[in-house]
Design an enzyme around this catalytic site. Structure first.
Site, PDB file in Angstrom:
ATOM      1  N   ARG A  75      -5.348   0.258  -8.585  1.00 14.86           N
ATOM      2  CA  ARG A  75      -5.051   0.424 -10.015  1.00 14.86           C
ATOM      3  C   ARG A  75      -5.182   1.920 -10.349  1.00 14.86           C
ATOM      4  O   ARG A  75      -6.232   2.514 -10.121  1.00 14.86           O
ATOM      5  CB  ARG A  75      -5.998  -0.428 -10.878  1.00 14.86           C
ATOM      6  CG  ARG A  75      -5.896  -1.927 -10.551  1.00 14.86           C
ATOM      7  CD  ARG A  75      -6.497  -2.786 -11.638  1.00 14.86           C
ATOM      8  NE  ARG A  75      -5.719  -2.741 -12.872  1.00 14.86           N
ATOM      9  CZ  ARG A  75      -6.179  -3.182 -14.038  1.00 14.86           C
ATOM     10  NH1 ARG A  75      -7.397  -3.670 -14.128  1.00 14.86           N
ATOM     11  NH2 ARG A  75      -5.424  -3.120 -15.117  1.00 14.86           N
ATOM     12  N   ASP A  91     -10.578   3.788 -20.184  1.00 10.40           N
ATOM     13  CA  ASP A  91     -10.286   3.821 -18.750  1.00 10.40           C
ATOM     14  C   ASP A  91     -10.244   5.238 -18.197  1.00 10.40           C
ATOM     15  O   ASP A  91     -10.493   5.469 -17.021  1.00 10.40           O
ATOM     16  CB  ASP A  91      -8.970   3.107 -18.452  1.00 10.40           C
ATOM     17  CG  ASP A  91      -9.162   1.608 -18.604  1.00 10.40           C
ATOM     18  OD1 ASP A  91      -9.071   1.117 -19.745  1.00 10.40           O
ATOM     19  OD2 ASP A  91      -9.467   0.958 -17.590  1.00 10.40           O
ATOM     20  N   ARG A 117     -12.081  -6.564 -13.306  1.00  9.46           N
ATOM     21  CA  ARG A 117     -11.302  -5.562 -14.038  1.00  9.46           C
ATOM     22  C   ARG A 117     -12.253  -4.886 -15.014  1.00  9.46           C
ATOM     23  O   ARG A 117     -13.415  -5.274 -15.142  1.00  9.46           O
ATOM     24  CB  ARG A 117     -10.041  -6.152 -14.701  1.00  9.46           C
ATOM     25  CG  ARG A 117     -10.054  -7.561 -15.169  1.00  9.46           C
ATOM     26  CD  ARG A 117     -11.005  -7.860 -16.264  1.00  9.46           C
ATOM     27  NE  ARG A 117     -10.867  -6.958 -17.377  1.00  9.46           N
ATOM     28  CZ  ARG A 117     -11.798  -6.718 -18.285  1.00  9.46           C
ATOM     29  NH1 ARG A 117     -12.988  -7.312 -18.199  1.00  9.46           N
ATOM     30  NH2 ARG A 117     -11.614  -5.891 -19.273  1.00  9.46           N
ATOM     31  N   GLY A 118     -11.737  -3.865 -15.714  1.00  6.26           N
ATOM     32  CA  GLY A 118     -12.611  -3.051 -16.567  1.00  6.26           C
ATOM     33  C   GLY A 118     -13.067  -1.850 -15.747  1.00  6.26           C
ATOM     34  O   GLY A 118     -13.531  -2.006 -14.604  1.00  6.26           O
ATOM     35  N   ALA A 119     -12.934  -0.655 -16.339  1.00  6.32           N
ATOM     36  CA  ALA A 119     -13.098   0.575 -15.561  1.00  6.32           C
ATOM     37  C   ALA A 119     -14.412   0.656 -14.773  1.00  6.32           C
ATOM     38  O   ALA A 119     -14.390   0.859 -13.541  1.00  6.32           O
ATOM     39  CB  ALA A 119     -12.925   1.780 -16.485  1.00  6.32           C
ATOM     40  N   ASN A 149      -6.855   3.579 -22.862  1.00  4.27           N
ATOM     41  CA  ASN A 149      -7.539   2.278 -22.873  1.00  4.27           C
ATOM     42  C   ASN A 149      -6.452   1.205 -22.943  1.00  4.27           C
ATOM     43  O   ASN A 149      -5.254   1.514 -23.010  1.00  4.27           O
ATOM     44  CB  ASN A 149      -8.522   2.188 -24.052  1.00  4.27           C
ATOM     45  CG  ASN A 149      -9.423   0.970 -23.953  1.00  4.27           C
ATOM     46  OD1 ASN A 149     -10.026   0.720 -22.912  1.00  4.27           O
ATOM     47  ND2 ASN A 149      -9.518   0.190 -25.020  1.00  4.27           N
ATOM     48  N   GLN A 165      -7.531 -10.436 -22.477  1.00  7.12           N
ATOM     49  CA  GLN A 165      -8.944 -10.131 -22.196  1.00  7.12           C
ATOM     50  C   GLN A 165      -9.829 -10.413 -23.404  1.00  7.12           C
ATOM     51  O   GLN A 165     -10.984 -10.807 -23.253  1.00  7.12           O
ATOM     52  CB  GLN A 165      -9.100  -8.647 -21.808  1.00  7.12           C
ATOM     53  CG  GLN A 165      -8.580  -8.274 -20.438  1.00  7.12           C
ATOM     54  CD  GLN A 165      -7.159  -7.779 -20.487  1.00  7.12           C
ATOM     55  OE1 GLN A 165      -6.379  -8.157 -21.367  1.00  7.12           O
ATOM     56  NE2 GLN A 165      -6.782  -6.943 -19.544  1.00  7.12           N
TER      57      GLN A 165
HETATM   58  O1  MRU Z   1      -6.690  -4.029 -17.445  1.00  7.45           O
HETATM   59  P1  MRU Z   1      -8.170  -4.071 -17.647  1.00  7.45           P
HETATM   60  O2  MRU Z   1      -8.663  -5.411 -18.108  1.00  7.45           O
HETATM   61  O3  MRU Z   1      -8.929  -3.544 -16.457  1.00  7.45           O
HETATM   62  O4  MRU Z   1      -8.438  -3.052 -18.850  1.00  7.45           O
HETATM   63  C1  MRU Z   1      -9.736  -2.895 -19.319  1.00  7.45           C
HETATM   64  C2  MRU Z   1      -9.857  -1.980 -20.461  1.00  7.45           C
HETATM   65  O5  MRU Z   1      -8.902  -1.411 -20.933  1.00  7.45           O
HETATM   66  C3  MRU Z   1     -11.249  -1.698 -20.940  1.00  7.45           C
HETATM   67  O6  MRU Z   1     -11.265  -1.484 -22.321  1.00  7.45           O
HETATM   68  C4  MRU Z   1     -11.781  -0.447 -20.232  1.00  7.45           C
HETATM   69  O7  MRU Z   1     -11.621  -0.558 -18.850  1.00  7.45           O
HETATM   70  C5  MRU Z   1     -13.215  -0.205 -20.538  1.00  7.45           C
HETATM   71  S1  MRU Z   1     -14.275  -1.373 -19.754  1.00  7.45           S
HETATM   72  C6  MRU Z   1     -15.885  -1.016 -20.132  1.00  7.45           C
END
Ligand code: MRU
Length: 346
Positions: A89, A237, A46-48, A247, A196
């Site tokens: 997603r 994101d 996960r994470g963009a 985000n 997270q």
């Molecule tokens: O649902 P997630 O864990 O994928 O959400 C992640 C976030 O909101 C992060 O802050 C974002 O993706 C930036 S990651 C460098």
């Protein structure tokens, strides 16, 4: 880095399983695009930016397994691979950025043999992963200039090495300031409902030897109001053309609290997180996730059975709350519309 988020290894995709951290450090191996799609949807990764890398590697795996007599059939099936990955997603634009980049490579080689196209897609996916590491280091270099000596930095969710190919965006800024010898510390919001901040950010910052304090989300305002927070740094994101930023849910509340307390609020993100086709944040699609993430923690019910639940996974912070946006190509502040176009190279 003492862990690898995602890696192409012997024609498989290997990912650290983020659903099991911090209790267990387990690496899963994937050899088909469907299971990569499931891993993205199920938050194994996960994470963009990390989602963008995973999607690109998923396309490379998919292309490898396509059986086709003709180019038409190959490209039809490749479109299907991209569609399946694209339905995992909806909010992180890096997913679609990765898919578009992979499709572009395949399209550019339409006249070549299918094996040539497959090999090029594999090379491109690996390149995207490697580039992301360099991009994060550059975000870190720019961002570290904004972090004062002795700062206490509040962050929300995980925008670290686990959310990228390594190093991180928001945590890249923090890592770079720490590596530059600044004596800083971090307050990590736990980040309900998926935790997270507690499970991932605290884990990776402790591994990096950066002093970290874990707080529950509702404590941020308390520490800000007492002058204990110097600045906030979060990831993103999707960032619209006017700087509005999607985000992790709860980011908006942190930004409003920061403004109220005259604390700088920074967003750190690669240019691949910009979506300049959207005029403002109201057009960003917001993922809603399953209700059990709110009603249960590790399988234990924390709410009455049958209660109605909402679980938006992201919120949008208006640009007016954002002091600056830190990218690999520089820091944007003030007029986001022209500044973001400039760093995007447009
Ligand atoms: O649902 P997630 O864990 O994928 O959400 C992640 C976030 O909101 C992060 O802050 C974002 O993706 C930036 S990651 C460098």
């Amino acid at each position: 880095m003492s862990f690898r988020t995602i890696e192409w290894l012997d024609d498989t995709v290997v990912m650290i399983d983020q659903t099991r951290l911090p209790a267990e450090e387990v690496y899963n191996s994937y050899d088909d695009f469907q299971s990569v799609a499931d891993a993205i949807r199920g938050m194994v990764i996960r994470g963009a930016p990390a989602i963008g890398v995973a999607a690109a590697m998923g396309v490379a795996l998919g292309a490898h397994s396509i059986i086709a007599d003709t180019h038409e059939s190959f490209f039809r099936q490749l479109d299907n691979v991209c569609d399946v990955l694209g339905r995992t997603r909806p909010t992180a634009v890096n997913l679609f950025w990765g898919l578009t980049r992979m499709k572009g490579v395949a399209e550019g080689l339409r006249g070549e043999s299918l094996d040539t196209i497959r090999a090029a897609l594999k090379r491109e996916a690996i390149r995207i992963e490697q580039e992301d590491q360099t991009i994060c280091r550059n975000i870190g270099k720019w961002g570290a200039t904004l972090i004062p000596e002795g700062a206490t930095v509040l962050t929300h969710c995980n925008a670290g090495g686990l959310a990228t190919a390594g190093y991180g965006t928001a945590l890249g800024v923090i890592r770079a300031a720490h590596e530059a010898g600044k004596k800083i510390q971090v307050f990590a919001d736990e980040t309900r409902p998926w935790l997270q901040g507690a499970r991932l950010t605290a884990w990776e910052l402790m591994k990096a030897g950066i002093p970290t304090t874990l707080i529950s989300d509702n404590m941020a305002g308390f520490f800000m109001s007492r002058g204990e927070i110097t600045c906030c740094v979060v990831g993103a994101d999707r960032i619209a053309a006017n700087g509005d930023t999607a985000n992790k849910i709860g980011t908006y509340s942190v930004a409003v609290l920061a403004k109220e307390n005259n604390i700088p609020f920074y967003v750190a993100a690669p240019v691949s997180t910009l979506d300049l086709t959207l005029a403002d944040g109201s057009q960003i699609p917001i993922e809603e996730r399953p209700s059990h993430e709110v009603t249960h923690i590790k399988g234990i019910a924390i709410g009455p059975e049958g209660v109605r639940v909402r679980n938006p996974s992201f919120d949008v912070t208006s640009a007016r709350y954002i002091t600056a946006i830190i990218t690999e190509n520089g820091i944007v502040t003030g007029d986001y519309r022209s500044g973001l176009r400039k760093v995007a190279g447009g």
